[in-house]
Design a protein around this motif. Structure first.
Motif, PDB file in Angstrom:
ATOM      1  N   CYS A 226      82.329 -20.306  49.021  1.00  0.00           N
ATOM      2  CA  CYS A 226      82.329 -19.359  50.147  1.00  0.00           C
ATOM      3  C   CYS A 226      83.721 -18.784  50.387  1.00  0.00           C
ATOM      4  N   TYR A 227      84.737 -19.635  50.393  1.00  0.00           N
ATOM      5  CA  TYR A 227      86.095 -19.144  50.656  1.00  0.00           C
ATOM      6  C   TYR A 227      86.599 -18.254  49.525  1.00  0.00           C
ATOM      7  N   LEU A 228      86.201 -18.539  48.296  1.00  0.00           N
ATOM      8  CA  LEU A 228      86.597 -17.651  47.200  1.00  0.00           C
ATOM      9  C   LEU A 228      85.903 -16.306  47.317  1.00  0.00           C
ATOM     10  N   ARG A 229      84.646 -16.295  47.735  1.00  0.00           N
ATOM     11  CA  ARG A 229      83.956 -15.025  47.968  1.00  0.00           C
ATOM     12  C   ARG A 229      84.592 -14.250  49.112  1.00  0.00           C
ATOM     13  N   MET A 230      85.176 -14.954  50.055  1.00  0.00           N
ATOM     14  CA  MET A 230      85.864 -14.309  51.181  1.00  0.00           C
ATOM     15  C   MET A 230      87.296 -13.901  50.838  1.00  0.00           C
ATOM     16  N   LYS A 231      87.735 -14.167  49.582  1.00  0.00           N
ATOM     17  CA  LYS A 231      89.104 -13.875  49.147  1.00  0.00           C
ATOM     18  C   LYS A 231      90.121 -14.663  49.971  1.00  0.00           C
ATOM     19  N   ARG A 232      89.777 -15.920  50.252  1.00  0.00           N
ATOM     20  CA  ARG A 232      90.683 -16.805  50.989  1.00  0.00           C
ATOM     21  C   ARG A 232      90.934 -18.072  50.170  1.00  0.00           C
ATOM     22  N   PRO A 233      91.665 -17.956  49.073  1.00  0.00           N
ATOM     23  CA  PRO A 233      91.915 -19.165  48.263  1.00  0.00           C
ATOM     24  C   PRO A 233      92.776 -20.188  48.973  1.00  0.00           C
ATOM     25  N   ASP A 234      93.569 -19.759  49.973  1.00  0.00           N
ATOM     26  CA  ASP A 234      94.379 -20.725  50.701  1.00  0.00           C
ATOM     27  C   ASP A 234      93.518 -21.707  51.484  1.00  0.00           C
ATOM     28  N   LEU A 235      92.378 -21.225  51.993  1.00  0.00           N
ATOM     29  CA  LEU A 235      91.462 -22.117  52.701  1.00  0.00           C
ATOM     30  C   LEU A 235      90.649 -22.979  51.739  1.00  0.00           C
ATOM     31  N   ALA A 236      90.440 -22.496  50.532  1.00  0.00           N
ATOM     32  CA  ALA A 236      89.642 -23.244  49.555  1.00  0.00           C
ATOM     33  C   ALA A 236      90.450 -24.296  48.805  1.00  0.00           C
ATOM     34  N   LEU A 237      91.784 -24.280  48.927  1.00  0.00           N
ATOM     35  CA  LEU A 237      92.616 -25.137  48.092  1.00  0.00           C
ATOM     36  C   LEU A 237      92.372 -26.623  48.374  1.00  0.00           C
ATOM     37  N   ASN A 238      92.477 -27.028  49.644  1.00  0.00           N
ATOM     38  CA  ASN A 238      92.294 -28.440  49.972  1.00  0.00           C
ATOM     39  C   ASN A 238      90.879 -28.916  49.678  1.00  0.00           C
ATOM     40  N   HIS A 239      89.883 -28.038  49.868  1.00  0.00           N
ATOM     41  CA  HIS A 239      88.502 -28.423  49.574  1.00  0.00           C
ATOM     42  C   HIS A 239      88.313 -28.660  48.074  1.00  0.00           C
ATOM     43  N   SER A 240      88.967 -27.852  47.247  1.00  0.00           N
ATOM     44  CA  SER A 240      88.851 -28.076  45.798  1.00  0.00           C
ATOM     45  C   SER A 240      89.512 -29.384  45.378  1.00  0.00           C
ATOM     46  N   HIS A 241      90.647 -29.733  46.026  1.00  0.00           N
ATOM     47  CA  HIS A 241      91.288 -31.013  45.720  1.00  0.00           C
ATOM     48  C   HIS A 241      90.413 -32.187  46.153  1.00  0.00           C
ATOM     49  N   ARG A 242      89.851 -32.113  47.347  1.00  0.00           N
ATOM     50  CA  ARG A 242      88.998 -33.200  47.827  1.00  0.00           C
ATOM     51  C   ARG A 242      87.739 -33.321  46.987  1.00  0.00           C
ATOM     52  N   ASN A 243      87.257 -32.205  46.486  1.00  0.00           N
ATOM     53  CA  ASN A 243      86.066 -32.233  45.647  1.00  0.00           C
ATOM     54  C   ASN A 243      86.311 -33.035  44.372  1.00  0.00           C
ATOM     55  N   ILE A 244      87.488 -32.858  43.764  1.00  0.00           N
ATOM     56  CA  ILE A 244      87.830 -33.625  42.561  1.00  0.00           C
ATOM     57  C   ILE A 244      88.055 -35.088  42.909  1.00  0.00           C
ATOM     58  N   TRP A 245      88.668 -35.346  44.035  1.00  0.00           N
ATOM     59  CA  TRP A 245      88.913 -36.733  44.430  1.00  0.00           C
ATOM     60  C   TRP A 245      87.597 -37.480  44.644  1.00  0.00           C
ATOM     61  N   LEU A 246      86.591 -36.796  45.191  1.00  0.00           N
ATOM     62  CA  LEU A 246      85.299 -37.433  45.421  1.00  0.00           C
ATOM     63  C   LEU A 246      84.488 -37.595  44.138  1.00  0.00           C
ATOM     64  N   ASN A 247      84.574 -36.628  43.246  1.00  0.00           N
ATOM     65  CA  ASN A 247      83.784 -36.677  42.016  1.00  0.00           C
ATOM     66  C   ASN A 247      84.622 -36.123  40.862  1.00  0.00           C
ATOM     67  N   PRO A 248      85.491 -36.919  40.256  1.00  0.00           N
ATOM     68  CA  PRO A 248      86.399 -36.402  39.218  1.00  0.00           C
ATOM     69  C   PRO A 248      85.741 -36.153  37.880  1.00  0.00           C
ATOM     70  N   THR A 249      84.508 -36.580  37.660  1.00  0.00           N
ATOM     71  CA  THR A 249      83.870 -36.424  36.345  1.00  0.00           C
ATOM     72  C   THR A 249      83.049 -35.150  36.223  1.00  0.00           C
ATOM     73  N   ASP A 250      82.924 -34.362  37.269  1.00  0.00           N
ATOM     74  CA  ASP A 250      82.136 -33.141  37.211  1.00  0.00           C
ATOM     75  C   ASP A 250      83.041 -31.979  36.806  1.00  0.00           C
ATOM     76  N   PHE A 251      82.741 -31.341  35.686  1.00  0.00           N
ATOM     77  CA  PHE A 251      83.621 -30.275  35.192  1.00  0.00           C
ATOM     78  C   PHE A 251      83.580 -29.038  36.077  1.00  0.00           C
ATOM     79  N   HIS A 252      82.483 -28.833  36.851  1.00  0.00           N
ATOM     80  CA  HIS A 252      82.438 -27.692  37.769  1.00  0.00           C
ATOM     81  C   HIS A 252      83.567 -27.773  38.803  1.00  0.00           C
ATOM     82  N   ASN A 253      83.852 -28.985  39.271  1.00  0.00           N
ATOM     83  CA  ASN A 253      84.898 -29.149  40.285  1.00  0.00           C
ATOM     84  C   ASN A 253      86.266 -28.735  39.749  1.00  0.00           C
ATOM     85  N   HIS A 254      86.556 -29.074  38.513  1.00  0.00           N
ATOM     86  CA  HIS A 254      87.847 -28.696  37.922  1.00  0.00           C
ATOM     87  C   HIS A 254      87.915 -27.191  37.672  1.00  0.00           C
TER      88      HIS A 254
END
Length: 572
Positions: A226-254
C-alpha cells in the motif's frame, strides 16, 4: 513573421546537423572533419549527394525509432547506467588466475521488466505464482485470505484468524481493489493493532509463535504494498524490515525490501536484497526458471544502478577460480590502474573469493563463478579505512574516542558523517555481491549499530529506528546464508538481544555489545600506532654506539686543571 512550414524546416535542419555531427565524430576510422560526411582522404563535396541524403534519412529513421521507444518506456531506468567492469580477456592477470571465459552479458533491462517484477512478486497482483516449495509461502495473495472456510486448509493458507481480524482484512482488500490505498493502509494498521491485543488467531490460547509470525508478516507485506502504491517508501521501510525479521525465508519479503530501497535511491542495498531473494527462492525449493530469471534481472539492474550512482569510487570484478596470491592481486590492480586512471589514489582488492554476479550465478551448482572485487577511489582518505578490514579483528572507522566518554555534539556529527557518507556506502556496495558476509565486525552490521548509537545521542529518533530495524532484519536472515560456528551463534544471540533491548529503550548504549567491540578496536588501533612508532625509538646502530663510546673516552682522557692552592702557611 516566419510561417509554420519555415519553423518546421528550421527545426529539422538543426536536428539533422546535430545528429550528423555526433554520428560522424563517434564512428571509428572516420576523419573528424568540420565538413559533414567527409571521410579521411576525400575532398569535401566529393561524396555522392544521393548516398548522403539516403544515409541521412536512415539516421533520422533510427533517431525517430529511439525517441518512440524512449516515450513508450522501453528504455533502461537511467541512460547512463554502467555495467560492472571486467578485465580484458586474455590478459596476463586472467591467465594467472585461471578463470573461465568472460560471462555473457545480459540484455538491456527495460523499465517494463522491473515493473513486471514488482507487479508480480512485490505487489502480488499479476498471475498466480505457486512456487513449488518444501516450505509453505508466508505471503499469499489477497484472494482466499479473508475466506473463513479456506483459512485453515491447504499448505499455503494462513491459520484460522479471529473474526474481527477477518473483517479488517476484508475491508482492506476492498479498498485496495478500488485503489484506495490510504484507506487500505488504515485498515491494515487497525489489523496490526488487533494482533498486538491478542486477537490474531481464532484460538489465542493455542496459538503458536510461527502462526502468529505468519499472520503478522502477511499484514506487514500488504502495508508495504500500500505504501509503495502511495509513493511513500519512507513509511514502508520499517514494515519491510519487520516483515523479514518475522519471516526471513520468504523471498517475496526480500523483494519488497529491494523495491523500497530502489524507491529511496539506495541501489546497493536493493541489489543485496534482490540477491538474497533469489537465493531464498532456490533455498525454499523454487524450480520455475522464469521467476529466478526475473529476480536476477532485478538484481542486475540494481547492481548497474549502484555502479552508476557510486560517488568518488568505481569497481572492477575479476573472475577467479583459485585463491589469489599477492602477485595476482598486484597484476589485477595494474589492470585496474590502466582502465581507470582517475581512480588510482587508493586501490583495494578484497582477497576473499565470495563475490557473485547475476550473469553466472546458479545456486543449484556446487560452486558458481566467483569474482575478485577491486575498488578505486579518487581521494585516498575516502578508502584508506578499508585496510582495517584485513589487519583488524574489530575495525573501527571513527575518531579515537569511546562512546562511554562524554563528547560534544560536533564530534558526534563528525562521526555520523564519517559512517553515513564514507564508510557505510562503500561497505554496502561490497556486500551487494557478497552473499555470505555474516555479521562480523567488518561486515557492516556492527557499523550500522554503532551508527544507530550516534543517532540516538543526537535524539534523531526516526533514523535511529530505521537503522535498528534494518540491523534486526540482517541478523535474522544471517543464519540462512552461511554456516555459523558456536562462537558466532553466541555473538548472534547477544547482538539480537541487545538490539531488541535498544529498540525497546530498556538498555543504554554503554551496555551494548557493539560498543564493547568498539573499545577493543580502539585498543587495537593504539597497539598498531605504538608498533608503528617503535622503529623511531629503537636502539641506535652499532656505528652510532661506537661513536658515542669514543666521545665518552675522549672526554675522560682530557687532563683535569690543577686545583688552586692557597698561600704557604695558610693552613697554620
Amino acid at each position: 513573421m516566419l510561417s509554420w512550414e519555415w519553423c518546421r524546416l528550421w527545426s529539422f535542419n538543426i536536428t539533422f546537423l546535430t545528429h550528423n555531427i555526433l554520428d560522424t565524430s563517434a564512428r571509428p576510422g572516420r576523419d573528424r572533419s568540420p565538413v559533414l560526411g567527409a571521410q579521411s582522404g576525400e575532398r569535401p563535396g566529393s561524396r555522392d549527394p544521393s548516398a548522403h541524403w539516403a544515409a541521412a534519412a536512415k539516421r533520422m529513421k533510427r533517431f525517430d525509432s529511439c525517441r518512440r521507444r524512449r516515450r513508450s518506456g522501453e528504455v533502461r531506468v537511467t541512460g547512463r547506467r554502467k555495467s560492472p567492469e571486467m578485465p580484458p580477456r586474455g590478459s596476463k592477470a586472467s591467465r594467472r588466475l585461471g578463470h573461465d571465459p568472460a560471462p555473457p552479458s545480459l540484455p538491456r533491462i527495460p523499465l517494463k521488466i522491473l515493473v513486471e517484477v514488482e507487479t508480480r512478486l512485490v505487489y502480488c497482483e499479476g498471475p498466480a505464482i505457486a512456487a513449488k516449495s518444501r516450505r509453505p509461502p508466508a505471503s499469499p495473495g489477497w484472494q482466499g485470505v479473508c475466506q473463513a472456510p479456506a483459512l485453515g486448509h491447504g499448505p499455503g493458507a494462513l491459520p484460522p484468524l479471529d473474526r474481527w481480524l477477518v473483517v479488517a482484512l476484508s475491508d482492506a482488500e476492498a479498498h485496495y481493489r478500488q485503489r484506495q490505498y490510504s484507506a487500505a493502509a488504515r485498515r491494515l494498521t487497525a489489523a496490526l493493532e488487533l494482533c498486538t491485543r491478542g486477537a490474531a488467531l481464532g484460538s489465542p490460547f493455542d496459538a503458536g509463535y510461527e502462526d502468529i509470525c505468519k499472520v503478522v508478516s502477511f499484514i506487514e507485506s500488504k502495508l508495504v504494498a500500500c505504501y509503495l502504491r502511495m509513493k511513500r517508501p519512507d513509511l514502508a521501510l520499517n514494515h519491510s524490515h519487520r516483515n523479514i525479521w518475522l519471516n526471513p525465508t520468504d523471498f517475496h519479503n526480500h523483494l519488497q525490501q529491494a523495491a523500497v530501497f530502489r524507491f529511496l535511491g539506495r541501489f546497493s542495498e536493493a541489489g543485496r536484497s534482490a540477491m538474497i531473494a533469489d537465493y531464498m527462492y532456490w533455498l525454499s525449493g523454487g524450480s520455475e526458471q522464469h521467476i529466478s530469471k526475473l529476480i536476477k534481472l532485478y538484481w542486475q539492474a540494481m547492481l548497474e544502478e549502484a555502479v552508476t550512482a557510486a560517488e568518488g569510487f568505481t569497481a572492477m570484478y575479476t573472475p577467479c577460480s583459485v585463491t589469489p596470491a599477492d602477485t595476482d592481486i598486484r597484476e589485477v590492480t595494474d589492470v585496474f590502474s590502466r582502465q581507470h586512471s582517475g581512480y588510482t589514489s587508493y586501490l583495494f582488492t578484497d582477497p576473499t573469493l565470495a563475490h557473485l554476479l547475476p550473469q553466472t550465478t546458479n545456486w543449484a551448482l556446487p560452486s558458481s563463478q566467483r569474482y575478485l572485487i577491486t575498488l578505486g577511489f579518487q581521494k585516498c582518505e575516502n578508502g584508506s579505512f578499508l585496510d582495517k578490514l584485513l589487519t583488524r579483528k574489530y575495525p573501527t572507522f571513527t575518531e579515537n574516542t569511546l562512546l562511554s566518554c562524554p563528547r560534544a555534539s560536533e564530534d558526534v556529527e563528525r562521526n555520523i558523517h564519517t559512517l553515513g557518507k564514507r564508510v557505510l556506502p562503500v561497505l554496502d556496495f561490497i556486500r551487494c555481491t557478497k552473499l555470505a558476509d555474516g555479521f562480523s565486525a567488518g561486515s557492516g552490521v556492527i557499523q550500522k549499530l554503532q551508527y544507530a548509537s550516534y543517532l540516538r545521542q543526537l535524539q534523531r529518533v526516526t533514523e535511529h529506528s530505521q537503522v535498528i530495524h534494518q540491523a534486526l532484519a540482517e541478523l535474522a536472515v544471517a543464519p540462512y546464508l552461511q554456516d555459523i560456528s558456536q562462537e558466532d551463534t553466541e555473538l548472534l544471540h547477544t547482538l539480537m538481544a541487545d538490539t531488541m533491548a535498544t529498540l525497546e529503550g530498556s538498555q543504554t548504549d554503554k551496555e551494548c555489545v557493539w560498543n564493547e567491540m568498539q573499545k577493543v578496536g580502539l585498543l587495537e588501533d593504539l597497539i598498531h600506532h605504538l608498533g608503528a612508532d617503535f622503529p623511531r625509538r629503537r636502539k641506535p646502530s652499532a656505528a652510532a654506539r661506537k661513536q658515542r663510546a669514543r666521545r665518552r673516552r675522549g672526554r675522560a682522557e682530557q687532563p683535569q686543571p690543577a686545583a688552586e692552592r692557597g698561600p704557604p702557611g695558610a693552613g697554620h
